[in-house]
Motif scaffolding. Sequence first.
Motif, PDB file in Angstrom:
ATOM      1  N   GLU A  81       9.549 -38.508 -33.042  1.00 39.64           N
ATOM      2  CA  GLU A  81       9.959 -38.994 -34.357  1.00 39.64           C
ATOM      3  C   GLU A  81       9.465 -38.051 -35.449  1.00 39.64           C
ATOM      4  N   CYS A  82       8.243 -37.536 -35.285  1.00 45.49           N
ATOM      5  CA  CYS A  82       7.713 -36.572 -36.262  1.00 45.49           C
ATOM      6  C   CYS A  82       8.523 -35.280 -36.233  1.00 45.49           C
ATOM      7  N   GLN A  83       8.922 -34.840 -35.055  1.00 43.89           N
ATOM      8  CA  GLN A  83       9.754 -33.646 -34.944  1.00 43.89           C
ATOM      9  C   GLN A  83      11.093 -33.847 -35.651  1.00 43.89           C
ATOM     10  N   ARG A  84      11.653 -35.056 -35.481  1.00 42.11           N
ATOM     11  CA  ARG A  84      12.931 -35.350 -36.129  1.00 42.11           C
ATOM     12  C   ARG A  84      12.810 -35.270 -37.649  1.00 42.11           C
ATOM     13  N   LYS A  85      11.655 -35.672 -38.164  1.00 43.68           N
ATOM     14  CA  LYS A  85      11.425 -35.640 -39.610  1.00 43.68           C
ATOM     15  C   LYS A  85      10.812 -34.316 -40.068  1.00 43.68           C
ATOM     16  N   ASN A  86      10.624 -33.397 -39.116  1.00 43.44           N
ATOM     17  CA  ASN A  86      10.016 -32.096 -39.415  1.00 43.44           C
ATOM     18  C   ASN A  86       8.622 -32.270 -40.011  1.00 43.44           C
ATOM     19  N   GLN A  87       7.856 -33.159 -39.396  1.00 44.28           N
ATOM     20  CA  GLN A  87       6.504 -33.445 -39.858  1.00 44.28           C
ATOM     21  C   GLN A  87       5.492 -33.124 -38.759  1.00 44.28           C
ATOM     22  N   LEU A  88       4.259 -32.866 -39.154  1.00 40.52           N
ATOM     23  CA  LEU A  88       3.158 -32.685 -38.221  1.00 40.52           C
ATOM     24  C   LEU A  88       2.259 -33.916 -38.269  1.00 40.52           C
ATOM     25  N   ILE A  89       1.693 -34.288 -37.137  1.00 42.75           N
ATOM     26  CA  ILE A  89       0.729 -35.380 -37.116  1.00 42.75           C
ATOM     27  C   ILE A  89      -0.616 -34.835 -37.578  1.00 42.75           C
ATOM     28  N   GLU A  90      -1.278 -35.549 -38.464  1.00 42.06           N
ATOM     29  CA  GLU A  90      -2.551 -35.084 -39.017  1.00 42.06           C
ATOM     30  C   GLU A  90      -3.589 -34.911 -37.917  1.00 42.06           C
ATOM     31  N   GLU A  91      -4.385 -33.868 -38.037  1.00 43.90           N
ATOM     32  CA  GLU A  91      -5.420 -33.592 -37.045  1.00 43.90           C
ATOM     33  C   GLU A  91      -6.379 -34.768 -36.912  1.00 43.90           C
ATOM     34  N   SER A  92      -6.779 -35.376 -38.013  1.00 46.26           N
ATOM     35  CA  SER A  92      -7.729 -36.486 -37.957  1.00 46.26           C
ATOM     36  C   SER A  92      -7.190 -37.643 -37.119  1.00 46.26           C
ATOM     37  N   ARG A  93      -5.891 -37.889 -37.217  1.00 49.39           N
ATOM     38  CA  ARG A  93      -5.299 -38.980 -36.442  1.00 49.39           C
ATOM     39  C   ARG A  93      -5.278 -38.632 -34.951  1.00 49.39           C
ATOM     40  N   VAL A  94      -4.918 -37.389 -34.638  1.00 50.79           N
ATOM     41  CA  VAL A  94      -4.899 -36.950 -33.244  1.00 50.79           C
ATOM     42  C   VAL A  94      -6.301 -37.021 -32.642  1.00 50.79           C
ATOM     43  N   LEU A  95      -7.306 -36.631 -33.417  1.00 49.15           N
ATOM     44  CA  LEU A  95      -8.678 -36.668 -32.917  1.00 49.15           C
ATOM     45  C   LEU A  95      -9.159 -38.104 -32.710  1.00 49.15           C
ATOM     46  N   GLY A  96      -8.689 -39.007 -33.559  1.00 53.73           N
ATOM     47  CA  GLY A  96      -9.016 -40.418 -33.359  1.00 53.73           C
ATOM     48  C   GLY A  96      -8.469 -40.925 -32.034  1.00 53.73           C
ATOM     49  N   TRP A  97      -7.268 -40.480 -31.684  1.00 52.67           N
ATOM     50  CA  TRP A  97      -6.695 -40.842 -30.383  1.00 52.67           C
ATOM     51  C   TRP A  97      -7.502 -40.192 -29.264  1.00 52.67           C
ATOM     52  N   ALA A  98      -7.905 -38.946 -29.473  1.00 51.68           N
ATOM     53  CA  ALA A  98      -8.643 -38.211 -28.447  1.00 51.68           C
ATOM     54  C   ALA A  98      -9.938 -38.922 -28.082  1.00 51.68           C
ATOM     55  N   ARG A 144     -16.275 -35.011 -25.310  1.00 45.75           N
ATOM     56  CA  ARG A 144     -16.389 -35.896 -26.479  1.00 45.75           C
ATOM     57  C   ARG A 144     -17.536 -35.454 -27.376  1.00 45.75           C
ATOM     58  N   GLU A 145     -18.650 -35.097 -26.768  1.00 45.29           N
ATOM     59  CA  GLU A 145     -19.819 -34.678 -27.535  1.00 45.29           C
ATOM     60  C   GLU A 145     -19.527 -33.387 -28.298  1.00 45.29           C
ATOM     61  N   GLN A 190     -17.146 -30.081 -18.113  1.00 49.59           N
ATOM     62  CA  GLN A 190     -17.347 -30.633 -16.785  1.00 49.59           C
ATOM     63  C   GLN A 190     -17.233 -32.152 -16.742  1.00 49.59           C
ATOM     64  N   SER A 191     -17.108 -32.767 -17.895  1.00 49.57           N
ATOM     65  CA  SER A 191     -16.930 -34.216 -17.962  1.00 49.57           C
ATOM     66  C   SER A 191     -16.276 -34.592 -19.278  1.00 49.57           C
ATOM     67  N   ALA A 192     -15.667 -35.778 -19.294  1.00 45.87           N
ATOM     68  CA  ALA A 192     -15.075 -36.288 -20.534  1.00 45.87           C
ATOM     69  C   ALA A 192     -16.152 -36.536 -21.579  1.00 45.87           C
ATOM     70  N   LEU A 197     -10.973 -40.084 -24.354  1.00 48.42           N
ATOM     71  CA  LEU A 197     -12.200 -39.564 -23.753  1.00 48.42           C
ATOM     72  C   LEU A 197     -13.147 -40.688 -23.353  1.00 48.42           C
ATOM     73  N   ASP A 198     -13.228 -41.731 -24.160  1.00 51.52           N
ATOM     74  CA  ASP A 198     -14.063 -42.877 -23.798  1.00 51.52           C
ATOM     75  C   ASP A 198     -13.514 -43.566 -22.545  1.00 51.52           C
ATOM     76  N   THR A 199     -12.192 -43.667 -22.453  1.00 52.24           N
ATOM     77  CA  THR A 199     -11.564 -44.265 -21.273  1.00 52.24           C
ATOM     78  C   THR A 199     -11.825 -43.417 -20.035  1.00 52.24           C
ATOM     79  N   LEU A 200     -11.635 -42.104 -20.169  1.00 49.93           N
ATOM     80  CA  LEU A 200     -11.855 -41.208 -19.032  1.00 49.93           C
ATOM     81  C   LEU A 200     -13.324 -41.200 -18.613  1.00 49.93           C
ATOM     82  N   SER A 201     -14.229 -41.282 -19.573  1.00 48.80           N
ATOM     83  CA  SER A 201     -15.655 -41.344 -19.231  1.00 48.80           C
ATOM     84  C   SER A 201     -15.933 -42.554 -18.348  1.00 48.80           C
TER      85      SER A 201
END
Length: 203
Positions: free
Chosen positions: A17-34, A189-190, A183-185, A38-42
């Motif tokens: 959807e962002c590509q369709r609107k020619n937009q980038l997702i903010e880094e802060s939002r992507v890192l919040g997802w990350a 994260r750290e 070597q680990s999630a 990472l907590d799940t993978l840990s």
Amino acid sequence: MVMEFIEGATLLKIQKECQRKNQLIEESRVLGWAIQVLDTLSYLHEQEKPIIHRDIKPENLILTLDGRLMVIDFGLMKQIERELEMSGPLIKAIGTVEFAPPEQYADSGVSTDVRSDIYSLGATLFYLLANELPPRAIDRMLPASINIHTALTSLQKINPTVSKLTQQVIAKAMEIDPEERFQSARQMREALFPRKRFITLPF
């Protein structure tokens, strides 16, 4: 089969959807997802018998209406366990190629472990921030006899708004050699968020 219904959108759908609107997702939002992944993978990786997903990608991450990120589709984990029980090393490439680490390719001679999920998450973050698919691991490698590989394209060259720290962490997560990755999630994260907690944000 009865499964939980998760209301929301996959990160793949959000990115499209962002590509369709020619937009980038903010880094802060992507890192919040990350952080959430990472907590799940840990949690999964630190079980007495580690649970390795082996197919982390935007299509398998659903953002709920209240901003929580859910990791779905553990079917590939079961498929690979059967492969290993039957034949030892993997006999074919498994997973979505753009997000799969080199050890999931046929004839790699290397078994997958928790670091395989680290690679796939790095590739997922690369995709979300670059707004384009990451290069396939197999395309970044020269013949095995040479024992070297080409460097990953700088994320900052594709998206100058990405911070140097984020670029470095993603590049390390996507190293061809598992020994060169986090070597680990928990370690990843750290490196990305020392002593920070996430705040869920709806998209």
